[in-house]
Design a protein around this motif. Structure first.
Motif, PDB file in Angstrom:
ATOM      1  N   PRO A  64      40.924  75.707  44.125  1.00 46.47           N
ATOM      2  CA  PRO A  64      42.088  75.540  43.254  1.00 46.47           C
ATOM      3  C   PRO A  64      41.803  74.606  42.068  1.00 46.47           C
ATOM      4  CG  PRO A  64      42.442  74.448  45.358  1.00 46.47           C
ATOM      5  CD  PRO A  64      41.163  75.198  45.456  1.00 46.47           C
ATOM      6  N   ASP A  65      40.782  73.770  42.176  1.00 43.67           N
ATOM      7  CA  ASP A  65      40.415  72.883  41.078  1.00 43.67           C
ATOM      8  C   ASP A  65      38.946  73.125  40.736  1.00 43.67           C
ATOM      9  OD1 ASP A  65      40.305  70.939  39.179  1.00 43.67           O
ATOM     10  OD2 ASP A  65      40.399  69.252  40.586  1.00 43.67           O
ATOM     11  N   PRO A  66      38.651  74.224  40.007  1.00 48.32           N
ATOM     12  CA  PRO A  66      37.264  74.584  39.757  1.00 48.32           C
ATOM     13  C   PRO A  66      36.505  73.565  38.911  1.00 48.32           C
ATOM     14  CG  PRO A  66      38.749  76.048  38.566  1.00 48.32           C
ATOM     15  CD  PRO A  66      39.593  75.155  39.411  1.00 48.32           C
ATOM     16  N   ASP A  67      37.226  72.756  38.124  1.00 51.61           N
ATOM     17  CA  ASP A  67      36.548  71.770  37.278  1.00 51.61           C
ATOM     18  C   ASP A  67      36.066  70.563  38.074  1.00 51.61           C
ATOM     19  OD1 ASP A  67      36.981  73.382  35.075  1.00 51.61           O
ATOM     20  OD2 ASP A  67      38.931  72.462  34.636  1.00 51.61           O
ATOM     21  N   ALA A  68      36.539  70.412  39.287  1.00 53.13           N
ATOM     22  CA  ALA A  68      36.150  69.254  40.100  1.00 53.13           C
ATOM     23  C   ALA A  68      34.762  69.434  40.692  1.00 53.13           C
ATOM     24  CB  ALA A  68      37.167  69.027  41.211  1.00 53.13           C
ATOM     25  N   GLY A  69      34.220  70.624  40.600  1.00 55.55           N
ATOM     26  CA  GLY A  69      32.896  70.881  41.167  1.00 55.55           C
ATOM     27  C   GLY A  69      32.999  71.209  42.649  1.00 55.55           C
ATOM     28  N   ARG A  70      31.868  71.491  43.223  1.00 61.77           N
ATOM     29  CA  ARG A  70      31.839  71.847  44.644  1.00 61.77           C
ATOM     30  C   ARG A  70      31.915  70.592  45.494  1.00 61.77           C
ATOM     31  NH1 ARG A  70      29.689  77.115  46.155  1.00 61.77           N
ATOM     32  NH2 ARG A  70      29.425  78.287  44.254  1.00 61.77           N
ATOM     33  N   ARG A  71      32.667  70.694  46.555  1.00 65.00           N
ATOM     34  CA  ARG A  71      32.779  69.591  47.504  1.00 65.00           C
ATOM     35  C   ARG A  71      32.266  70.081  48.841  1.00 65.00           C
ATOM     36  NH1 ARG A  71      38.645  67.288  47.706  1.00 65.00           N
ATOM     37  NH2 ARG A  71      37.578  66.051  49.251  1.00 65.00           N
ATOM     38  N   SER A  72      31.561  69.239  49.499  1.00 69.26           N
ATOM     39  CA  SER A  72      31.110  69.615  50.837  1.00 69.26           C
ATOM     40  C   SER A  72      32.137  69.138  51.856  1.00 69.26           C
ATOM     41  CB  SER A  72      29.743  69.006  51.142  1.00 69.26           C
ATOM     42  OG  SER A  72      29.868  67.643  51.446  1.00 69.26           O
ATOM     43  N   ALA A  73      32.079  69.719  53.031  1.00 67.22           N
ATOM     44  CA  ALA A  73      32.991  69.312  54.103  1.00 67.22           C
ATOM     45  C   ALA A  73      32.731  67.859  54.485  1.00 67.22           C
ATOM     46  CB  ALA A  73      32.818  70.208  55.312  1.00 67.22           C
ATOM     47  N   PHE A  74      31.478  67.443  54.446  1.00 63.00           N
ATOM     48  CA  PHE A  74      31.149  66.063  54.789  1.00 63.00           C
ATOM     49  C   PHE A  74      31.655  65.089  53.725  1.00 63.00           C
ATOM     50  CE2 PHE A  74      27.917  68.476  57.151  1.00 63.00           C
ATOM     51  CZ  PHE A  74      28.287  68.082  58.425  1.00 63.00           C
ATOM     52  N   GLY A  75      31.673  65.544  52.477  1.00 66.71           N
ATOM     53  CA  GLY A  75      32.217  64.705  51.409  1.00 66.71           C
ATOM     54  C   GLY A  75      33.701  64.459  51.627  1.00 66.71           C
ATOM     55  N   ALA A  76      34.406  65.493  52.057  1.00 70.94           N
ATOM     56  CA  ALA A  76      35.837  65.342  52.336  1.00 70.94           C
ATOM     57  C   ALA A  76      36.054  64.395  53.506  1.00 70.94           C
ATOM     58  CB  ALA A  76      36.459  66.699  52.629  1.00 70.94           C
ATOM     59  N   LEU A  77      35.196  64.467  54.532  1.00 72.88           N
ATOM     60  CA  LEU A  77      35.322  63.571  55.685  1.00 72.88           C
ATOM     61  C   LEU A  77      35.001  62.127  55.308  1.00 72.88           C
ATOM     62  CD1 LEU A  77      33.758  65.727  58.531  1.00 72.88           C
ATOM     63  CD2 LEU A  77      36.154  65.131  58.233  1.00 72.88           C
TER      64      LEU A  77
END
Length: 192
Positions: free
Chosen positions: A167-180
């Motif tokens: 939904p926020d393509p400008d934020a770049g890719r986030r990994s699941a571990f980054g979210a954790l």
């Protein structure tokens, strides 16, 4: 050998006699007619079956069984999963099956124990069972054709374009571990 009437809804029927086979075998050859090819294309949910040729040999196997070996060749048209354009494909499939009469001891595969199922992935398939004195090869030919079809046909060089559903393509890719890691506070403890 003959093409049987399709009164049971079978798309392809081709019966052979299971008795009095010559020791050196009996040739089983036929080309599917236009009606059979059209019905087969509908059943397989493909664009078209341009040709279907069966070249087999039926030979006696053990006491009452029949071994059928040879090849199945076909020209089919499948729809590309990428562009939805029709693609022509050639099929040349080896065919091998053993048939035994109903009630034959050869039809049963001995299990190593009562509660285990033993399957040898490299071994021969267990014999197919037939009733009476005739074997309908039609369903087995259709099965061999189905297994030879490409489940995801596409033309050479075709591929799916990568689609970003973020939904926020400008934020770049986030990994699941980054979210954790955002849940861990500066002191190393999990924030609640």
């Amino acid at each position: 050998m003959n093409r049987a009437d399709n009164d049971d809804g079978a798309v392809l029927r081709y019966e052979i006699s299971a008795v009095r086979l010559p020791r050196d075998g009996m040739p089983v050859r036929f080309d599917a007619d236009e009606r059979e090819r059209a019905a087969l294309a509908r059943q397989l949910d493909i664009v078209a079956v341009g040709s279907l040729r069966v070249d087999l040999r039926a030979t006696p196997w053990r006491r009452d069984g029949v071994r059928v070996e040879g090849s199945i060749t076909a020209r089919v048209q499948q729809e590309s999963v990428v562009s939805l354009e029709p693609l022509d494909r050639a099929i040349d499939e080896k065919f091998k099956a053993v048939f035994v009469p109903e009630g034959s001891k050869l039809a049963r595969v001995a299990a190593p124990s009562e509660h285990e199922l033993h399957i040898d992935p490299e071994g021969d398939d267990p014999p197919e069972v037939f009733q009476g004195d005739r074997i309908d090869l039609g369903p087995y030919i259709v099965e061999a054709l189905v297994l030879a079809l490409d489940p995801y046909p596409r033309a050479e060089g075709e591929s799916f374009d990568e689609v970003d559903t973020d939904p926020d393509p400008d934020a770049g890719r986030r990994s699941a571990f980054g979210a954790l890691s955002s849940l861990v506070g500066p002191d190393g403890k999990v924030d609640k």
